[in-house]
Design an enzyme around this catalytic site. Structure first.
Site, PDB file in Angstrom:
ATOM      1  CG  PHE A  51      -1.683   1.228   1.183  1.00 42.47           C
ATOM      2  CD1 PHE A  51      -3.231   1.192   0.548  1.00 42.47           C
ATOM      3  CD2 PHE A  51      -1.681   2.341   1.903  1.00 42.47           C
ATOM      4  CE1 PHE A  51      -3.885   2.394   0.414  1.00 42.47           C
ATOM      5  CE2 PHE A  51      -2.430   3.412   1.948  1.00 42.47           C
ATOM      6  CZ  PHE A  51      -3.270   3.441   1.109  1.00 42.47           C
ATOM      7  CG  ASP A  89       5.689   3.687   1.688  1.00 45.46           C
ATOM      8  OD1 ASP A  89       5.735   4.570   2.546  1.00 45.46           O
ATOM      9  OD2 ASP A  89       4.712   3.544   1.007  1.00 45.46           O
ATOM     10  CE  LYS A 103      -0.740   5.847   7.801  1.00 43.97           C
ATOM     11  NZ  LYS A 103      -0.444   5.291   6.219  1.00 43.97           N
TER      12      LYS A 103
END
Ligand SMILES: *Cc1c(COP(=O)(O)O)cnc(C)c1O
Length: 379
Positions: A128, A213, A242
């Protein structure tokens, strides 16, 4: 033709749970009726230092009264201070700042193509990387992609931890090998050290770039500032987002000094990227991720994963640090709802996968409390 919608309605992109939060402190949230919840999702691995942590709060508040925005046509001090901190943690690197994880991935794709002059990207099944069209193009989940095709061409997918398949997919046309050190949304599946070593040597052999990532796994979530520090592999760049500003919107492509800068003025940009308020908060986050706190993440992660493994209905526990999941013998949705009714917020990462990403500052007593509630729910 107009349709009347409920007041406050938004487009239905989320299966939103029917609760409205009004305040938070540490690992706790308070809803509009005064109900208290232990937050073991932390805004999906975002609020690492806990809600309203005094350090980023003070930094953002001070900056809010000084200067909000200048654009990237000029320097601001918080952006430079954050660049310095991230470079120091990485061991020499330069950031491009944007506003989200998806944007950081967009930057990574453009950077890799710009540096190599090649189109090819190798990513992983069940990965993702975000919802924008470029990020979606490297996201290996057909259900999320199908309605939006055609996507960016040149992307191939291989299975996580299948070094042979990776070797077959990487070649002279490959610009970028992109992978998550721990697949987050895809079910909390850690990449093995051997697989990452294979990715590193394939990238070197073919002149491709290896980007990790770390939007979810970075910023201390796995017990080190960057997840790659534990895996024996140095990437050419990482993406962060995040946890970077503890809940204020930010994204970052952080390129190692050992890799080409690639971009020239005019190649890429972001009006809000590097916003001084957000960067001031992110500096405070970096300074708060001390060796002591990172060691504590490891201990709390161990406590939580051990406890989780003993609960009824938990078939397997996966993850690193405080990025954890329990594979259940039942749908996660019912467990999430029952836990919420008992004052515990948890998430999912797949139909039967319970995801636990509490704040990094969670206490031993709070972990015990969460385990007790989960035990009641699962019994
Ligand atoms: C959440 C996430 C993204 C996307 O971030 P957004 O801020 O939602 O665009 C990208 N990569 C990983 C690994 C993520 O967990």
């Amino acid at each position: 033709m107009s349709t009347v919608t409920a007041p406050g309605a938004v487009l239905p992109t989320y299966a939103r749970q029917d609760v409205t939060f009004v305040s938070g402190e540490g690992a706790w949230l308070v809803d509009a009726d005064g109900g208290r919840y232990l937050d073991f999702l932390a805004g999906i691995a975002v609020v690492g230092l806990g809600h309203c942590h005094p350090a980023p709060l003070a930094a953002a508040e001070a900056q809010l009264r000084r200067l909000w925005h200048t654009s990237n046509l000029y320097w601001t001090e918080p952006m430079q201070l954050l660049a310095e901190r991230l470079s120091e943690r990485f061991g020499g690197a330069r950031p491009f700042f944007c506003n989200s994880g998806g944007e950081a991935i967009e930057a990574a794709i453009k950077w890799a193509r710009r540096v190599t002059g090649r189109p090819g990207i190798v990513a992983l099944h069940d990965s993702f990387h975000g919802r924008t069209l470029g990020a979606l193009s490297v996201t290996g989940q057909p259900a999320k992609r199908a309605a939006f095709e055609p996507l960016v061409p040149g992307v191939s997918f291989v299975a996580l931890n299948d070094a042979e398949a990776l070797a077959a997919a990487v070649g002279p046309g490959t610009a970028l090998i992109l992978l998550e050190p721990v697949q987050g949304e895809g079910g909390v599946h850690p990449a093995s050290a051997e697989f990452l070593a294979a990715a590193r040597s394939l990238a070197d052999r073919h002149g491709a770039l290896l980007v990790l990532d770390e939007v979810q796994a970075g910023m201390g979530r796995t017990g080190t500032f960057f997840a790659w520090e534990q895996l024996g592999v140095r990437p050419d760049a990482v993406t962060l987002a995040k946890g970077l500003a503890n809940g204020l919107p930010i994204g970052c492509l952080l390129v190692a000094d050992s890799a080409p800068a690639g971009f020239e003025p005019g190649d890429h940009g972001s009006t809000f990227g590097g916003n001084p308020i957000v960067c001031a908060a992110a500096c405070a986050v970096c300074d708060s991720l001390t060796p002591e706190l990172l060691a504590e993440v490891g201990r709390r992660g161990e406590q939580l994963s051990l406890g989780l493994g003993k609960l009824p209905g938990v078939l397997e526990v996966r993850g690193r640090g405080l990025l954890l999941a329990g594979e259940l013998d039942r749908p996660a949705a019912t467990v999430i709802e029952a836990a919420r009714e008992r004052g515990l917020l948890v998430g999912s990462a797949g139909e039967r996968t319970l995801r636990l990403t509490p704040p990094l500052v969670v206490t031993s007593a709070e972990v015990e409390r969460a385990l007790t509630i989960l035990e009641e729910v699962l019994a």
